[in-house]
Scaffold this active site. Structure first.
Site, short mmCIF file in Angstrom:
data_model
loop_
_atom_site.label_atom_id
_atom_site.label_comp_id
_atom_site.label_asym_id
_atom_site.label_seq_id
_atom_site.Cartn_x
_atom_site.Cartn_y
_atom_site.Cartn_z
N THR A 270 85.96 57.67 27.54
CA THR A 270 86.07 58.66 28.51
C THR A 270 85.33 59.93 27.60
OG1 THR A 270 87.21 60.13 29.71
CG2 THR A 270 88.41 59.37 27.74
N LYS B 152 80.94 58.76 26.60
CA LYS B 152 80.30 57.98 27.66
C LYS B 152 78.73 57.78 27.35
CE LYS B 152 83.54 58.53 31.53
NZ LYS B 152 83.51 58.91 32.92
N GLY C 101 77.07 70.16 41.15
CA GLY C 101 77.22 69.59 39.78
C GLY C 101 76.53 68.49 39.30
N GLY D 81 90.11 62.34 43.97
CA GLY D 81 89.60 61.67 42.90
C GLY D 81 90.55 60.63 42.36
P1 NAP Z 1 80.39 67.38 32.73
O1 NAP Z 1 79.51 66.36 32.33
O2 NAP Z 1 80.95 68.26 32.01
O3 NAP Z 1 79.68 68.10 34.28
C1 NAP Z 1 80.29 69.27 34.86
C2 NAP Z 1 79.30 70.06 35.79
O4 NAP Z 1 79.98 70.96 36.60
C3 NAP Z 1 78.25 70.54 35.10
O5 NAP Z 1 76.87 70.35 35.82
C4 NAP Z 1 78.65 71.76 35.12
O6 NAP Z 1 77.34 72.85 34.80
C5 NAP Z 1 79.23 72.13 36.30
N1 NAP Z 1 79.96 73.29 36.32
C6 NAP Z 1 81.24 73.46 35.50
N2 NAP Z 1 81.68 74.66 35.86
C7 NAP Z 1 80.84 75.31 36.86
C8 NAP Z 1 80.93 76.22 37.54
N3 NAP Z 1 82.08 77.13 37.45
N4 NAP Z 1 80.05 76.65 38.51
C9 NAP Z 1 79.13 75.63 38.77
N5 NAP Z 1 78.89 74.48 38.17
C10 NAP Z 1 79.84 74.16 37.27
O7 NAP Z 1 81.83 66.64 33.38
P2 NAP Z 1 81.88 65.24 34.17
O8 NAP Z 1 82.16 64.23 33.08
O9 NAP Z 1 80.49 65.19 35.15
O10 NAP Z 1 83.12 65.39 35.03
C11 NAP Z 1 83.18 66.42 36.18
C12 NAP Z 1 84.50 66.41 36.94
O11 NAP Z 1 84.72 65.03 37.49
C13 NAP Z 1 85.73 66.50 36.08
O12 NAP Z 1 86.83 67.13 36.64
C14 NAP Z 1 86.43 65.21 35.82
O13 NAP Z 1 87.64 65.12 35.79
C15 NAP Z 1 85.98 64.48 37.13
N6 NAP Z 1 85.73 63.20 36.97
C16 NAP Z 1 86.71 62.47 37.77
C17 NAP Z 1 86.63 60.75 37.77
C18 NAP Z 1 87.71 60.01 38.50
O14 NAP Z 1 87.42 58.85 38.26
N7 NAP Z 1 87.97 60.72 39.47
C19 NAP Z 1 85.77 60.41 36.94
C20 NAP Z 1 84.73 61.06 36.35
C21 NAP Z 1 84.70 62.35 36.36
P3 NAP Z 1 76.38 72.88 33.82
O15 NAP Z 1 75.80 71.74 33.55
O16 NAP Z 1 75.69 74.09 34.00
O17 NAP Z 1 77.30 73.29 32.76
#
Ligand code: NAP
Length: 284
Positions: free
Chosen positions: A67, A71, A131, A252
C-alpha cells in the site's frame, strides 16, 4: 487462530500501516477456512524495501499486499509482473513464485467488481474520473476493461494530468484519455453516467467536504453511477448528495474487499469467503 510451527506468513507493507483494514479482513478469511496462515502488517520505509524483499524471501513469507507509498517502487524488486500491473504502473499484490517475486494489481478487479453487477452498455458510457494519482490509473484501466471508449480525467494540476495521459501512450490502452482542469467540471457533469472520486476529498476526518459543490451536485442526473473510492466514512458527503439526486452509489469498501479476495486466492489457492471478508470489514 493457532500459530504453530507450520504456520505460513502473509502480510502487508506500507508507511504508515496502522490504519490498514486488510489484516482484519484477511485473517477473518484465513480463520473461516481454517487455513494454516497468518496475515501481519509491516511498517516499511522506502529505503528499506530492498532488505525487506530479501528478508521476506529468506523467511519464506508467501505473499503480501503493498500500500501507499510503495505501489510503484516495489516493481523494481519483482522478476515478473502481470500486463495489467504494467499498464497501471503499480503493484498491490506480491507472491513468491518459482524464480522470485511476482506482482499484479488487484485494485482494478476490486474497482470493476461492483460495476459488473450493473446492467450497463459500457461502450456507450464516458466515465469522469476525479483525481490523477495512483488509484486514478487503476480506475482508468478498469474502465478500459469494462469496454469504455473514452475516459475523462479531471484534476487540479494540468501538468500532472498531461503526464498521466502521456504515461499511457505506449501501453496499448484501448480507450482514449481526455484530461480537463478542475474548472471544467461543471460542464462535464451532465454528460457523465459514471463519476468516480479518486481524490481524498471527503475522507475522514474531513467528512464535510465533497469534490462537487452543492450547485454541481444538482447537475448529477438520475441513474448516474456515483462511485467514491473512499471507504471511511460510508457513505461520503459526495455519495449522500448524489443519492439525493437519484444516483446509484458505490463506496470504496467493496473495492477493498474484492481486491483483497483476489490476493487471498492467489496466495492460498482457495476460493475467498467474500461475505466473511465483507462482514469483517464493515464491522470494524
Ligand atoms: P494519490 O496518489 O495521492 O492521488 C490523489 C489525487 O487526488 C491526486 O491527483 C491529487 O491531486 C488529488 N487531490 C488531492 N486533494 C485534492 C483536492 N483538494 N482537490 C483536487 N484534487 C485533489 O492517492 P491514491 O493512492 O490515488 O488514493 C486516492 C484515494 O483513493 C484515497 O482516498 C484512497 O484511500 C482511495 N483508495 C481506495 C481504494 C479502495 O480499495 N477502496 C484503493 C486505492 C485508493 P495532485 O496530483 O494535484 O496532488
Amino acid at each position: 487462530m493457532h500459530i504453530k510451527g507450520t504456520t505460513k506468513l502473509l502480510g502487508i507493507i506500507g508507511d504508515p500501516i496502522e490504519h490498514s483494514k486488510s489484516p482484519v479482513m484477511q485473517n477473518a478469511a484465513i480463520e473461516m477456512l481454517n487455513l494454516d496462515y497468518v496475515y501481519v502488517p509491516f511498517e516499511v520505509k522506502k529505503e528499506d524495501l530492498e532488505i525487506v524483499f530479501k528478508g521476506f524471501q529468506a523467511i519464506n513469507l508467501r505473499g503480501f499486499n503493498v500500500t501507499i507509498p510503495h505501489k510503484e517502487n516495489v516493481i523494481s524488486f519483482l522478476t515478473k509482473i502481470t500486463d495489467t500491473a504494467k499498464k497501471i504502473g503499480a503493484v498491490n499484490t506480491v507472491w513468491l513464485g518459482g524464480e522470485g517475486w511476482h506482482g499484479t494489481n488487484t485494485d482494478i478487479d476490486g474497482f470493476i467488481a461492483p460495476l459488473k453487477e450493473l446492467n450497463r452498455d459500457w461502450t456507450k458510457i464516458t466515465p469522469m474520473v476525479l483525481g490523477a494519482g495512483g488509484a486514478s490509473r487503476a480506475v482508468i484501466v478498469g474502465c478500459e476493461q469494462l469496454g469504455c471508449q473514452e475516459v475523462r480525467v479531471i484534476g487540479r494540476n494540468l501538468e500532472k494530468l498531461e503526464a498521466l495521459k502521456d504515461s499511457f501512450a505506449y501501453s496499448n490502452l484501448n480507450c482514449q484519455i481526455s484530461v480537463y482542469s478542475w474548472d471544467k467540471l461543471t460542464n462535464l457533469i451532465p454528460d457523465s453516467e459514471l463519476i468516480v472520486n479518486t481524490t481524498p476529498i471527503g475522507m475522514y476526518p474531513n467528512i464535510d467536504n465533497s469534490p462537487l459543490t452543492k450547485e454541481q451536485n444538482r447537475l448529477v442526473k438520475q441513474n448516474t453511477i456515483a462511485y467514491d473510492l473512499i471507504y471511511t466514512p460510508r457513505p461520503t458527503l459526495f455519495l449522500q448528495q448524489a443519492q439525493l439526486q437519484g444516483a446509484i452509489i458505490i463506496d470504496g469498501s467493496e473495492m477493498l474487499v474484492q481486491q483483497g479476495a483476489v490476493g487471498f486466492e492467489i496466495w492460498t489457492q482457495k476460493q475467498a469467503p467474500i461475505e466473511i471478508m465483507r462482514q469483517a470489514l464493515l464491522n470494524l
